[in-house]
Motif scaffolding. Structure first.
Motif, PDB file in Angstrom:
ATOM      1  N   TRP A   4       0.916  -0.932  -0.428  1.00 51.54           N
ATOM      2  CA  TRP A   4       0.221  -0.341   0.094  1.00 51.54           C
ATOM      3  C   TRP A   4       1.052   1.801   0.123  1.00 51.54           C
ATOM      4  O   TRP A   4       0.371   2.369  -0.636  1.00 51.54           O
ATOM      5  CB  TRP A   4      -0.624  -0.060   1.246  1.00 51.54           C
ATOM      6  N   GLN A  34      -3.756   2.804  -0.422  1.00 47.57           N
ATOM      7  CA  GLN A  34      -5.244   2.646  -0.249  1.00 47.57           C
ATOM      8  C   GLN A  34      -6.129   3.024   1.685  1.00 47.57           C
ATOM      9  O   GLN A  34      -5.412   3.292   2.598  1.00 47.57           O
ATOM     10  CB  GLN A  34      -5.370   1.389   0.291  1.00 47.57           C
ATOM     11  N   ALA A  36      -7.061   1.333   3.553  1.00 50.60           N
ATOM     12  CA  ALA A  36      -6.712   0.224   4.360  1.00 50.60           C
ATOM     13  C   ALA A  36      -6.038   0.621   5.502  1.00 50.60           C
ATOM     14  O   ALA A  36      -5.552   0.320   6.603  1.00 50.60           O
ATOM     15  CB  ALA A  36      -7.250  -1.103   3.551  1.00 50.60           C
ATOM     16  N   TRP A  72     -13.394   5.993   2.068  1.00 48.73           N
ATOM     17  CA  TRP A  72     -14.175   4.845   1.434  1.00 48.73           C
ATOM     18  C   TRP A  72     -14.331   5.044   0.412  1.00 48.73           C
ATOM     19  O   TRP A  72     -15.521   5.060   0.206  1.00 48.73           O
ATOM     20  CB  TRP A  72     -14.043   4.002   2.667  1.00 48.73           C
ATOM     21  N   CYS A  74     -16.029   2.462  -2.828  1.00 44.64           N
ATOM     22  CA  CYS A  74     -15.991   0.857  -3.488  1.00 44.64           C
ATOM     23  C   CYS A  74     -15.631   0.835  -4.757  1.00 44.64           C
ATOM     24  O   CYS A  74     -15.543   1.556  -5.646  1.00 44.64           O
ATOM     25  CB  CYS A  74     -17.928   0.989  -4.144  1.00 44.64           C
ATOM     26  N   PRO A  75     -14.722   0.328  -4.243  1.00 42.82           N
ATOM     27  CA  PRO A  75     -13.959  -0.983  -6.172  1.00 42.82           C
ATOM     28  C   PRO A  75     -14.778  -1.056  -7.129  1.00 42.82           C
ATOM     29  O   PRO A  75     -14.214  -0.825  -7.735  1.00 42.82           O
ATOM     30  CB  PRO A  75     -12.956  -1.200  -5.062  1.00 42.82           C
ATOM     31  N   CYS A  87     -15.921  -5.494   4.640  1.00 47.05           N
ATOM     32  CA  CYS A  87     -14.781  -4.895   4.371  1.00 47.05           C
ATOM     33  C   CYS A  87     -14.405  -6.383   3.996  1.00 47.05           C
ATOM     34  O   CYS A  87     -14.637  -7.002   4.838  1.00 47.05           O
ATOM     35  CB  CYS A  87     -14.086  -4.578   5.278  1.00 47.05           C
ATOM     36  N   CYS A  91      -7.900  -7.838   1.494  1.00 50.36           N
ATOM     37  CA  CYS A  91      -7.504  -6.722   1.517  1.00 50.36           C
ATOM     38  C   CYS A  91      -7.320  -5.574   1.534  1.00 50.36           C
ATOM     39  O   CYS A  91      -6.980  -4.128   1.448  1.00 50.36           O
ATOM     40  CB  CYS A  91      -7.403  -6.430  -0.676  1.00 50.36           C
ATOM     41  N   GLU A  93     -10.220  -3.467   1.864  1.00 48.75           N
ATOM     42  CA  GLU A  93     -10.756  -2.636   0.914  1.00 48.75           C
ATOM     43  C   GLU A  93     -13.365  -2.440   1.011  1.00 48.75           C
ATOM     44  O   GLU A  93     -12.780  -3.713   1.178  1.00 48.75           O
ATOM     45  CB  GLU A  93     -10.799  -2.897  -0.689  1.00 48.75           C
ATOM     46  N   TRP A  94     -13.412  -1.569   1.292  1.00 55.08           N
ATOM     47  CA  TRP A  94     -14.803  -1.443   1.130  1.00 55.08           C
ATOM     48  C   TRP A  94     -15.690  -1.798   0.300  1.00 55.08           C
ATOM     49  O   TRP A  94     -15.406  -0.398  -0.566  1.00 55.08           O
ATOM     50  CB  TRP A  94     -15.122  -0.322   2.303  1.00 55.08           C
ATOM     51  N   SER A  95     -16.489  -2.630  -0.209  1.00 51.79           N
ATOM     52  CA  SER A  95     -17.725  -2.425  -0.807  1.00 51.79           C
ATOM     53  C   SER A  95     -19.291  -2.262  -0.516  1.00 51.79           C
ATOM     54  O   SER A  95     -19.385  -3.276   0.187  1.00 51.79           O
ATOM     55  CB  SER A  95     -17.010  -4.157  -1.887  1.00 51.79           C
ATOM     56  N   CYS A 111     -13.579 -10.595  -0.988  1.00 50.85           N
ATOM     57  CA  CYS A 111     -13.523  -9.269  -3.231  1.00 50.85           C
ATOM     58  C   CYS A 111     -13.201 -10.674  -3.218  1.00 50.85           C
ATOM     59  O   CYS A 111     -12.735 -11.220  -3.470  1.00 50.85           O
ATOM     60  CB  CYS A 111     -12.849  -8.511  -2.853  1.00 50.85           C
TER      61      CYS A 111
END
Length: 119
Positions: A4, A34, A36, A72, A74-75, A87, A91, A93-95, A111
């Motif tokens: 990161w 990121q 994160a 944050w 969303c990817p 989360c 990784c 990441e939050w979606s 994810c």
């Protein structure tokens, strides 16, 4: 976590050879790092020994910058993911639930990218 903050190849080199990461190697543009990295459950201090003193100072500066502008995203949809999100346990990441195609928060969720990487 190192990837990161620095190039993935450099992160692996640091891990495998104990080469210290300098200030010039640290990503200095907050939006490229990121979110994160600012998660309170992440023990950032555990990677300090991979950095020179100046390198670690750069890491702390980027973390402080991220905290000031924490967003944050969303990817999947690239929208704010601060609510109704889940989360990824790998990784971090939050979606959005809808983007992740889940309807209930589970204890462990990965994810699509992390699921594919694990194969």
């Amino acid at each position: 976590m190192l990837k990161w903050l620095v190039d993935e190849e450099l992160a692996m080199l640091a891990i495998n050879t104990n080469k210290l990461i300098s200030e010039s190697d640290v990503e200095c543009i907050p939006k490229r790092v990121q979110c994160a990295i600012i998660d309170e459950t992440i023990a950032v201090g555990e990677i300090k020994h991979f950095f020179t003193t100046d390198g670690w100072t750069a890491v702390q500066q980027i973390i402080n910058a991220k905290k000031q502008r924490a967003t944050w995203v969303c990817p999947v949809c690239s929208e704010d993911a601060s609510t109704k999100s889940i989360c990824c346990n790998r990784c971090l990441e939050w979606s959005h639930f809808i983007c992740a195609r889940v309807n209930v928060k589970s204890k462990q969720w990965f994810c699509t990218i992390c699921k594919l990487a694990a194969k």
